[in-house]
Design a protein around this motif. Structure first.
Motif, mmCIF file in Angstrom:
data_model
loop_
_atom_site.group_PDB
_atom_site.id
_atom_site.type_symbol
_atom_site.label_atom_id
_atom_site.label_comp_id
_atom_site.label_asym_id
_atom_site.label_seq_id
_atom_site.Cartn_x
_atom_site.Cartn_y
_atom_site.Cartn_z
ATOM 1 N N VAL A 277 0.839 -1.205 0.000
ATOM 2 C CA VAL A 277 0.000 0.000 0.000
ATOM 3 C C VAL A 277 0.871 1.251 0.000
ATOM 4 N N ILE A 278 1.912 1.245 0.831
ATOM 5 C CA ILE A 278 2.793 2.415 0.918
ATOM 6 C C ILE A 278 3.474 2.676 -0.420
ATOM 7 N N ILE A 279 4.004 1.611 -1.053
ATOM 8 C CA ILE A 279 4.674 1.772 -2.345
ATOM 9 C C ILE A 279 3.699 2.305 -3.389
ATOM 10 N N THR A 280 2.463 1.781 -3.382
ATOM 11 C CA THR A 280 1.455 2.226 -4.352
ATOM 12 C C THR A 280 1.134 3.710 -4.170
ATOM 13 N N VAL A 281 0.939 4.113 -2.910
ATOM 14 C CA VAL A 281 0.614 5.517 -2.628
ATOM 15 C C VAL A 281 1.761 6.431 -3.053
ATOM 16 N N VAL A 282 2.983 6.021 -2.727
ATOM 17 C CA VAL A 282 4.145 6.827 -3.105
ATOM 18 C C VAL A 282 4.232 6.967 -4.619
ATOM 19 N N ALA A 283 3.986 5.863 -5.352
ATOM 20 C CA ALA A 283 4.047 5.903 -6.814
ATOM 21 C C ALA A 283 2.995 6.848 -7.384
ATOM 22 N N ILE A 284 1.765 6.786 -6.830
ATOM 23 C CA ILE A 284 0.689 7.663 -7.301
ATOM 24 C C ILE A 284 1.044 9.126 -7.051
ATOM 25 N N VAL A 285 1.541 9.406 -5.853
ATOM 26 C CA VAL A 285 1.925 10.786 -5.519
ATOM 27 C C VAL A 285 3.032 11.272 -6.439
ATOM 28 N N PHE A 286 4.000 10.387 -6.719
ATOM 29 C CA PHE A 286 5.121 10.759 -7.580
ATOM 30 C C PHE A 286 4.632 11.118 -8.985
ATOM 31 N N VAL A 287 3.750 10.275 -9.538
ATOM 32 C CA VAL A 287 3.212 10.547 -10.874
ATOM 33 C C VAL A 287 2.401 11.840 -10.875
ATOM 34 N N ALA A 288 1.602 12.045 -9.821
ATOM 35 C CA ALA A 288 0.803 13.269 -9.727
ATOM 36 C C ALA A 288 1.695 14.506 -9.677
ATOM 37 N N MET A 289 2.804 14.410 -8.925
ATOM 38 C CA MET A 289 3.717 15.544 -8.840
ATOM 39 C C MET A 289 4.347 15.846 -10.198
ATOM 40 N N ILE A 290 4.677 14.801 -10.962
ATOM 41 C CA ILE A 290 5.238 15.021 -12.297
ATOM 42 C C ILE A 290 4.230 15.735 -13.195
ATOM 43 N N LEU A 291 2.967 15.279 -13.184
ATOM 44 C CA LEU A 291 1.935 15.903 -14.009
ATOM 45 C C LEU A 291 1.703 17.354 -13.607
#
Length: 580
Positions: free
Chosen positions: A279-293
């Motif tokens: 769950v933590i890895i998934t959330v971090v990945a989503i946040v990372f992609v959102a920050m890039i966008l």
């Protein structure tokens, strides 16, 4: 030096080394774990019994013990005038109730009065509080001496493992304590040493005086931690006491349980399940992609607006060009006597202005922007960048600035006669403004305004020209001040637009107040209102409550005469009929 004299000095040095522990034991006889207090008197100076210093000391410490105005447990103040001025600090342990805090401060003060009689500097550490006083300024200053150690006689079962965990534990709490606010810099908690047979807890408490910044608090505590090997290495209990900070650790709970929390040290094994990790890895990945966008979106918007905002950004955000003008915060704090009310020159919409004196004897005016000020970082950087590049006898001179966490400060030249509104609207001071002086002030303001509009590069629109922003020097020469609302124009630009109307109503041109359009004409309109106020001695806002609802612009009229104009007042006014 002959051999007999060298032998004598050698013997004396040995005797002093032998007597030192005994002297320390007498001096610190109440400094151990069997009593509640550990005090240290300074024998560097004394005060007269019954004198002004003793009276100021008694008044100040008594006010601490009865002060119910704060629930932070930290008090600092000063009383009296030099050389009998007393500076004092009282700090209660972060978990202690307000009533227990007052009791401890009161008892500590009594002990200091008794045990350190006539000593002009002393400190006492109690179980629940610390009280300290001195002739010198002690606010906002990191003090590492005197220092006291209180170790126990009991050693840990595994001293090496105990000290290793303890150091990691105290480093973690140091960061938490140093990150506290101006009311409390305190951290407490416990950690578990996992052994083969039993799990041993370590409880610790760290605290700084809240007047220290994050860096100074962290430095003070790290210095105290570095003393543990020589005072309390391998011991189950220990305390290190310093004027600006203190730490304590034990294997049992010694503070209020409501302040306790379990601390997980870096590198320690945790019991997080694989599902939680996913769950933590998934959330971090989503946040990372959102920050890039979001970054791509912002970058695209910024590229489209770069040409339009280039001039404004170059002047408002590039504060690096004036880094050489930056002052140290402690220098400014000392120059204004810790921003005392006695040095306060005035209060504006963006903060207070104080009179200060630098170590070289030079007087300054310090503009301390309030934390909830309407002026943001952009306005602050605008004023620094603009005013530092302006050089004209009728513009106030910026000497420097200060940036600190939560603090934004501008340092100007000190103008002794304050602002114009203290003269033209004051029933007593307006007598100093004869017509020759008024004409001199009007000419000076016009010269400064002409410099901003025609000779400055880039062209500057002030947008807040009014009497309180005109300062007068010792010769009554005017100086335009306060560029927090100023706008920059290209030399071929004639007009600007804004949706945010900033300034003072009454001095705003109609096209600016209604439609947000501003230009050099806006400043000229404000200058015209200012001239009428100087000539008539009436505020633009003084007509709002009048029965006939007239204003300053209808209060006077201009009658054209041969070779000039004459101002005629509809109402009686001093020296009616002034020829220009």
């Amino acid at each position: 030096m002959d051999s007999s004299r060298m032998l004598f000095l050698f013997i004396v040095s040995i005797l002093l080394d032998l007597l030192a522990p005994a002297v320390a034991q007498v001096n610190d006889a109440v400094c151990n774990y069997t009593v509640d207090f550990c005090r240290r008197c300074s024998y560097t100076g004394t005060y007269e019994d019954g004198g002004a210093y003793q009276k100021n000391l008694h008044t100040l410490l008594s006010s601490f013990s009865s002060n119910n105005q704060t629930n932070s447990g930290f008090y600092n103040s000063s009383t009296g005038q030099d050389p009998d001025k007393v500076n004092a600090i009282a700090l209660c342990r972060g978990d202690v109730s307000l009533n227990d805090c007052h009791t401890c401060v009161n008892l500590s003060s009594s002990i200091l009065f008794k045990d350190c009689l006539n000593q002009d500097e002393a400190i006492i550490w109690g179980e629940r509080c610390m009280v300290r006083y001195s002739r010198k300024l002690i606010f906002g200053t990191q003090e590492d001496e005197p220092i006291k150690y209180l170790p126990s006689l009991s050693s840990a079962t595994d001293p090496e493992e105990f000290d290793l965990v303890l150091n990691l534990f105290l480093d973690t709490l140091t960061e938490k304590a140093a990150s506290g606010d101006s009311l409390k810099k305190f951290a407490a908690g416990h950690v578990i040493i996992q052994g083969s047979t039993t799990n041993q807890p370590i409880y610790a408490l760290l605290q700084c005086t809240p007047d220290l910044g994050k860096q100074n608090c962290s430095g003070c505590l790290k210095g105290a931690i570095s003393k543990i090997p020589e005072c309390c290495g391998g011991k189950q209990v220990g305390r290190v006491l310093k004027p600006s900070c203190n730490l304590r650790f034990e294997t049992s709970l010694f503070y209020d349980s409501t302040a306790d929390s379990l601390v997980v040290l870096p590198g320690k094994k945790s019991t997080i399940s694989k599902a939680v990790i996913v769950v933590i890895i998934t959330v971090v990945a989503i946040v990372f992609v959102a920050m890039i966008l979001i970054g791509i979106f912002i970058s695209s918007r910024m590229r489209r607006r770069r040409k339009k905002l280039k001039l404004e950004n170059d002047n408002s955000d590039d504060i690096g060009v004036v880094e050489s003008l930056q002052y140290d915060f402690e220098t400014i704090r000392s120059a204004t006597d810790d921003f005392s009310d006695a040095n306060k020159l005035g209060q504006g919409g963006f903060g207070a202005v104080y009179k200060g004196r630098l170590p070289n004897g030079k007087y300054i005016a310090v503009k301390r922007l309030s934390k909830n000020s309407e002026q943001g970082d952009r306005e602050f950087k605008t004023e620094v960048t603009l005013v530092s590049q302006l050089h004209h006898r009728n513009l106030v001179r910026l000497l420097g600035f200060c940036l600190k966490a939560g603090e934004r400060i501008l340092i100007y030249e000190y103008v002794p006669n304050t602002s114009l509104n203290h003269f033209i609207f004051d029933p007593i001071n307006h007598g100093h403004l004869n017509w020759e002086t008024r004409y001199k002030i009007i000419r000076g303001i016009s010269r400064g305004l002409l410099y901003l509009h025609e000779d400055s590069c880039p062209r500057i629109i002030h947008r807040d020209l009014k009497p309180s922003n005109i300062l007068l020097d010792e010769d009554m020469n005017p100086k335009i001040a306060d560029f927090g609302m100023a706008q920059l124009f290209m030399m071929d630009q004639t007009q600007g637009d804004t949706k945010t109307i900033m300034g003072t109503y009454g001095y705003m041109a109609p096209e600016y107040a209604i439609h947000g359009r501003f230009s050099v004409k806006s400043d000229v309109f404000s200058f015209g209102v200012l001239v009428l106020e100087i000539l008539c001695g009436r505020k633009i806002t003084s007509f709002r409550s009048a029965e006939n609802e007239e204003d300053l612009l209808t209060y006077v009229s201009m009658e054209k005469l041969e070779g000039g104009y004459r101002v005629k007042y509809h109402r009686p006014c001093a020296n009616d009929g002034i020829r220009n």
